[in-house]
Design an enzyme around this catalytic site. Structure first.
Site, PDB file in Angstrom:
ATOM      1  N   GLY A 240      -1.884   0.813   2.885  1.00 46.45           N
ATOM      2  CA  GLY A 240      -0.815   0.439   2.055  1.00 46.45           C
ATOM      3  C   GLY A 240      -0.451  -1.084   2.042  1.00 46.45           C
ATOM      4  O   GLY A 240      -1.336  -2.009   2.622  1.00 46.45           O
ATOM      5  N   HIS A 241       0.520  -1.516   1.657  1.00 47.38           N
ATOM      6  CA  HIS A 241       1.056  -2.825   1.427  1.00 47.38           C
ATOM      7  C   HIS A 241       2.174  -3.596   2.409  1.00 47.38           C
ATOM      8  O   HIS A 241       2.557  -4.408   2.586  1.00 47.38           O
ATOM      9  CB  HIS A 241       1.511  -3.127   0.069  1.00 47.38           C
ATOM     10  CG  HIS A 241       0.395  -3.174  -0.848  1.00 47.38           C
ATOM     11  ND1 HIS A 241       0.710  -3.359  -2.382  1.00 47.38           N
ATOM     12  CD2 HIS A 241      -1.008  -2.701  -0.839  1.00 47.38           C
ATOM     13  CE1 HIS A 241      -0.548  -3.106  -2.878  1.00 47.38           C
ATOM     14  NE2 HIS A 241      -1.317  -2.769  -2.279  1.00 47.38           N
ATOM     15  N   GLY A 242       2.162  -2.607   3.549  1.00 48.12           N
ATOM     16  CA  GLY A 242       3.207  -2.848   4.715  1.00 48.12           C
ATOM     17  C   GLY A 242       4.673  -2.537   4.268  1.00 48.12           C
ATOM     18  O   GLY A 242       4.890  -1.724   3.268  1.00 48.12           O
TER      19      GLY A 242
END
Length: 392
Positions: A240-242
């Site tokens: 994911g992107h955090g």
């Protein structure tokens, strides 16, 4: 007949339990015509069960037995409910239509609007989003896709031990909500799935997220304008992107984000770890009083990042400075590895520099060697052991 005083006192707890048990009524969706075959449209049955629970003056449980239940876009309204204690207990799986165009323009698949005291417990929501992701990857004329589970303008929400799979768009969204607790969530989508944020919070206050595992193609948790008093703890993120505060600052008049705690979190192979991002546009928005604590980074591209030059399409924002003011942000006990040389990237606005940024006991490495920093327009302090050095 006179009862002995001791015997009468012992009888009271039993009497109270009997009355409490009798005051809850259960509505089984099968009784309203829902079919657990994954093929028959059960939308009307679920809406009928909701209507019955809403009309009840007693606390109510909507029960979904084992099986797969096909549902189209459904809106569950609470403004006319007679009670504020409706529990939805799911032992089965709710399945979105396999043809993404069926609900692709609906905005939301399962929407709760103006509800109070709703609990969703257990079960699985399967958004069947892979065909829509493929459509978007081919750059065809595709719908945006719906959010799997959305709550609007609702209060006192509990979501417990719910699994969300392959959402077409966001998995869970809270907008304009007060007091929500999400715990034991499992959220999963392909690392390449677009815009499949795990949990999105906007315009909401008093939200707690505990003990959850999130793996998506976008932000594990995204925090939008007007979010405040958030507590996020024991969350595993990746891919994911955090965990992102933002994007913020698209509008000139925009509510800020404040009082956010993110602690005891782990990031595995994510694009970002702890991120704040704002559009490079004029805005009166803000971010303040944020604590990031006890985070473990495992091969994360940008473990710590503030990006106030966000302008991915280069439209309506190039060569401008972000007006969002970022202040009083603490990074405490952030450890692990970066997959890029720059482990700390703090790019604050030239028009509204960051202030009160604190790095405390930060140790980030790149390929078994010290990582690097890249910082601009930022003021703050470093205390304890901080590696890489040179930012504050």
């Amino acid at each position: 007949m006179a009862y002995p005083r001791k015997l009468f006192s012992l009888a009271l707890p039993f009497l109270f339990f009997f009355i409490s048990s009798a005051s809850t009524i259960t509505y089984n969706v099968r009784k309203f015509g829902a079919k657990p075959d994954g093929k028959t449209d059960s939308t009307k049955a679920f809406l009928s069960a909701w209507a019955a629970a809403c009309a009840s003056v007693m606390s109510a449980t909507i029960y979904v037995p084992r099986g797969r239940y096909l549902l189209g876009a459904a809106s569950f309204w609470g403004n006319k409910c007679k009670n504020n204690a409706i529990k939805i207990r799911i032992d089965g799986t709710l399945v979105a239509p396999s043809n993404y165009r069926t609900i692709g323009y609906a905005g939301n698949w399962l929407k709760f609007e103006r509800v109070n005291g709703v609990t969703i417990s257990g079960g699985t929501l399967d958004g069947q989003g892979s065909s829509l992701w493929n459509c978007k990857a081919s750059k065809s004329n595709c719908p945006g896709g719906p959010t799997t589970l959305a709550f609007y303008n609702s209060n006192n929400i509990v979501i417990s031990k719910l699994t969300s799979l392959n959402s077409q768009m966001f998995h869970v969204m809270l907008y304009g909500c007060q007091n929500a607790k999400l715990q034991g969530m499992k959220i999963s989508a392909s690392a390449t799935s677009p815009n499949t944020d795990g949990i999105h919070i906007s315009g909401s206050s008093g939200v707690t997220i505990l003990g959850s595992n999130i793996a998506t193609g976008d932000d594990c948790i995204s925090i939008g304008p007007g979010a405040s008093n958030l507590w996020i703890e024991n969350v595993s993120c990746g891919p994911g992107h955090g965990i992102s505060i933002g994007s913020l600052g698209w509008d000139m008049q925009e509510p800020g984000v404040q009082n956010v705690t993110v602690k005891t979190v782990t990031f595995r192979g994510t694009q970002n770890g702890l991120r704040i991002k704002t559009w490079a546009r004029p805005s009166n928005g803000f971010v303040k009083r944020v604590l990031f604590q006890n985070a473990v980074m495992l091969n994360v591209r940008y473990p710590i990042i503030i990006d106030q030059s966000y302008c991915p399409t280069k439209n309506n924002c190039p060569n401008q400075g972000s007006g969002v003011k970022i202040s009083d942000v603490t990074y405490h006990q952030i450890h692990g590895t970066s997959s890029s040389q720059v482990a700390i990237a703090i790019d604050c606005s030239k028009d509204s520099p960051c202030s009160g940024i604190r790095l405390q006991d930060v140790n980030l490495r790149y390929m078994n060697q010290p990582a690097q920093v890249s910082c601009s327009n930022v003021a703050g302090t470093s205390t304890g052991f901080v590696q890489p050095k040179g930012c504050l």
